[in-house]
Design a protein around this motif. Sequence first.
Motif, PDB file in Angstrom:
ATOM      1  N   ILE A 161      -9.488 -12.333   7.808  1.00 42.02           N
ATOM      2  CA  ILE A 161      -8.625 -12.029   6.663  1.00 42.02           C
ATOM      3  C   ILE A 161      -7.288 -11.472   7.136  1.00 42.02           C
ATOM      4  O   ILE A 161      -7.237 -10.626   8.033  1.00 42.02           O
ATOM      5  N   ALA A 162      -6.225 -11.933   6.518  1.00 47.38           N
ATOM      6  CA  ALA A 162      -4.900 -11.341   6.708  1.00 47.38           C
ATOM      7  C   ALA A 162      -4.370 -10.937   5.341  1.00 47.38           C
ATOM      8  O   ALA A 162      -4.385 -11.742   4.411  1.00 47.38           O
ATOM      9  N   PHE A 163      -3.938  -9.706   5.203  1.00 45.20           N
ATOM     10  CA  PHE A 163      -3.291  -9.268   3.967  1.00 45.20           C
ATOM     11  C   PHE A 163      -1.800  -9.580   4.060  1.00 45.20           C
ATOM     12  O   PHE A 163      -1.131  -9.191   5.015  1.00 45.20           O
ATOM     13  N   TRP A 164      -1.311 -10.294   3.056  1.00 46.43           N
ATOM     14  CA  TRP A 164       0.107 -10.679   3.048  1.00 46.43           C
ATOM     15  C   TRP A 164       0.624 -10.505   1.621  1.00 46.43           C
ATOM     16  O   TRP A 164       0.072 -11.080   0.688  1.00 46.43           O
ATOM     17  N   PRO A 165       1.682  -9.713   1.437  1.00 41.76           N
ATOM     18  CA  PRO A 165       2.134  -9.370   0.079  1.00 41.76           C
ATOM     19  C   PRO A 165       2.907 -10.484  -0.609  1.00 41.76           C
ATOM     20  O   PRO A 165       3.609 -11.268   0.030  1.00 41.76           O
ATOM     21  N   MET A 166       2.752 -10.514  -1.915  1.00 39.34           N
ATOM     22  CA  MET A 166       3.508 -11.429  -2.749  1.00 39.34           C
ATOM     23  C   MET A 166       4.675 -10.711  -3.427  1.00 39.34           C
ATOM     24  O   MET A 166       5.439 -11.329  -4.170  1.00 39.34           O
ATOM     25  N   THR A 167       4.795  -9.413  -3.176  1.00 38.87           N
ATOM     26  CA  THR A 167       5.842  -8.593  -3.792  1.00 38.87           C
ATOM     27  C   THR A 167       6.471  -7.696  -2.734  1.00 38.87           C
ATOM     28  O   THR A 167       5.926  -7.509  -1.640  1.00 38.87           O
ATOM     29  N   GLU A 168       7.608  -7.121  -3.082  1.00 40.11           N
ATOM     30  CA  GLU A 168       8.259  -6.143  -2.209  1.00 40.11           C
ATOM     31  C   GLU A 168       8.935  -5.078  -3.070  1.00 40.11           C
ATOM     32  O   GLU A 168       9.246  -5.307  -4.251  1.00 40.11           O
ATOM     33  N   LEU A 169       9.110  -3.909  -2.474  1.00 37.56           N
ATOM     34  CA  LEU A 169       9.786  -2.815  -3.178  1.00 37.56           C
ATOM     35  C   LEU A 169      11.298  -2.984  -3.067  1.00 37.56           C
ATOM     36  O   LEU A 169      11.844  -3.068  -1.964  1.00 37.56           O
ATOM     37  N   VAL A 170      11.951  -3.032  -4.211  1.00 38.72           N
ATOM     38  CA  VAL A 170      13.414  -3.096  -4.279  1.00 38.72           C
ATOM     39  C   VAL A 170      13.860  -1.959  -5.182  1.00 38.72           C
ATOM     40  O   VAL A 170      13.574  -1.969  -6.388  1.00 38.72           O
ATOM     41  N   ASP A 171      14.553  -0.964  -4.592  1.00 39.90           N
ATOM     42  CA  ASP A 171      14.951   0.229  -5.350  1.00 39.90           C
ATOM     43  C   ASP A 171      13.732   0.856  -6.031  1.00 39.90           C
ATOM     44  O   ASP A 171      13.772   1.217  -7.209  1.00 39.90           O
ATOM     45  N   GLU A 172      12.635   0.963  -5.249  1.00 41.52           N
ATOM     46  CA  GLU A 172      11.386   1.590  -5.710  1.00 41.52           C
ATOM     47  C   GLU A 172      10.710   0.825  -6.839  1.00 41.52           C
ATOM     48  O   GLU A 172       9.812   1.338  -7.493  1.00 41.52           O
ATOM     49  N   GLN A 173      11.119  -0.407  -7.065  1.00 38.27           N
ATOM     50  CA  GLN A 173      10.480  -1.250  -8.071  1.00 38.27           C
ATOM     51  C   GLN A 173       9.884  -2.486  -7.402  1.00 38.27           C
ATOM     52  O   GLN A 173      10.518  -3.098  -6.544  1.00 38.27           O
ATOM     53  N   LEU A 174       8.665  -2.835  -7.813  1.00 38.50           N
ATOM     54  CA  LEU A 174       8.032  -4.012  -7.239  1.00 38.50           C
ATOM     55  C   LEU A 174       8.627  -5.286  -7.832  1.00 38.50           C
ATOM     56  O   LEU A 174       8.755  -5.400  -9.049  1.00 38.50           O
ATOM     57  N   GLN A 175       8.970  -6.207  -6.966  1.00 38.02           N
ATOM     58  CA  GLN A 175       9.486  -7.493  -7.411  1.00 38.02           C
ATOM     59  C   GLN A 175       8.781  -8.609  -6.651  1.00 38.02           C
ATOM     60  O   GLN A 175       8.561  -8.493  -5.437  1.00 38.02           O
ATOM     61  N   PRO A 176       8.401  -9.683  -7.333  1.00 34.76           N
ATOM     62  CA  PRO A 176       7.770 -10.816  -6.635  1.00 34.76           C
ATOM     63  C   PRO A 176       8.750 -11.454  -5.656  1.00 34.76           C
ATOM     64  O   PRO A 176       9.956 -11.493  -5.896  1.00 34.76           O
ATOM     65  N   ASN A 177       8.225 -11.931  -4.546  1.00 39.81           N
ATOM     66  CA  ASN A 177       9.034 -12.691  -3.594  1.00 39.81           C
ATOM     67  C   ASN A 177       8.219 -13.910  -3.174  1.00 39.81           C
ATOM     68  O   ASN A 177       7.531 -13.907  -2.156  1.00 39.81           O
ATOM     69  N   ARG A 178       8.298 -14.936  -3.998  1.00 38.36           N
ATOM     70  CA  ARG A 178       7.522 -16.154  -3.783  1.00 38.36           C
ATOM     71  C   ARG A 178       7.887 -16.825  -2.471  1.00 38.36           C
ATOM     72  O   ARG A 178       7.007 -17.278  -1.725  1.00 38.36           O
ATOM     73  N   ASP A 179       9.164 -16.843  -2.170  1.00 39.14           N
ATOM     74  CA  ASP A 179       9.636 -17.532  -0.967  1.00 39.14           C
ATOM     75  C   ASP A 179       9.038 -16.917   0.294  1.00 39.14           C
ATOM     76  O   ASP A 179       8.473 -17.616   1.145  1.00 39.14           O
ATOM     77  N   MET A 180       9.116 -15.583   0.422  1.00 40.30           N
ATOM     78  CA  MET A 180       8.618 -14.937   1.633  1.00 40.30           C
ATOM     79  C   MET A 180       7.094 -14.980   1.698  1.00 40.30           C
ATOM     80  O   MET A 180       6.515 -15.049   2.789  1.00 40.30           O
TER      81      MET A 180
END
Length: 251
Positions: A161-180
């Motif tokens: 298993i590898a954990f890989w996020p679909m979101t990132e923190l931007v200005d302390e808010q979670l935002q999806p990052n489909r591309d990454m």
Amino acid sequence: MGSPGRNLNVPEHLRGWYEAGVHHFFLPGRSCEAGQAAPDAASIRAGSAPTQTAARSMPPCSVPARSNNQQPSSSPSSPGQAATPQNDAQETAQRASKVADDSHTTWPELWQKLWLRTPHDPKIVWTYYDLGAHMAGQPDKAIAQLLQSIIYYFRWPKGTIAFWPMTELVDEQLQPNRDMFWRGVDLLGCGHVALFGRDAVSHLVSDGTFATDVVKVGGTQVHLLPTLAELEPMLPHERLIALDSLKQLPF
């Protein structure tokens, strides 16, 4: 009386017999002679589990493959519509070509750091919406313990298993990052993604209504599962039932 989940892997067509106390069956044309014991429930499960799993599984719906540097097509195929082998092979080849040109050294700094902390030869990627915050220094102890208990039950080899996020923190808010997310999955070469929270699939593929629990994106199968918040209050045997389709993957 034993664990409530002791007969979870008994095929459905044998469950009634098993619960009624019938744990041994004689095969047609064979006798229970000395030195030739009738198969027990465990051997029946082992022999028929793949067939039962295949019967329970619904065919995956297929959506167009997304490239590393662009959003997926805005016109996903209909749920349940399978891609032709030729188209699927073309999509897989296109993705492989883009992966060959990609390098984690060109990624944003945050994603480079995540990459260096990620197993690079996994069989499956696990993700959920809040993972971006948890991997960025805002862990959730209860969720971590829940995931550890699930992983312990699965007993897959280390590094599966590898954990890989679909979101990132931007200005302390979670935002999806489909591309990454997909760039990471493609570079890892994973054919399976376990998504905890089926509603979050809209952040990974083009918007659509998916009629099955498996969405095929190019050569990758996305397994849609309950959210971790839904799994947490479940009794252990209920949780195992909810994740049985994932547990049956041949890792």
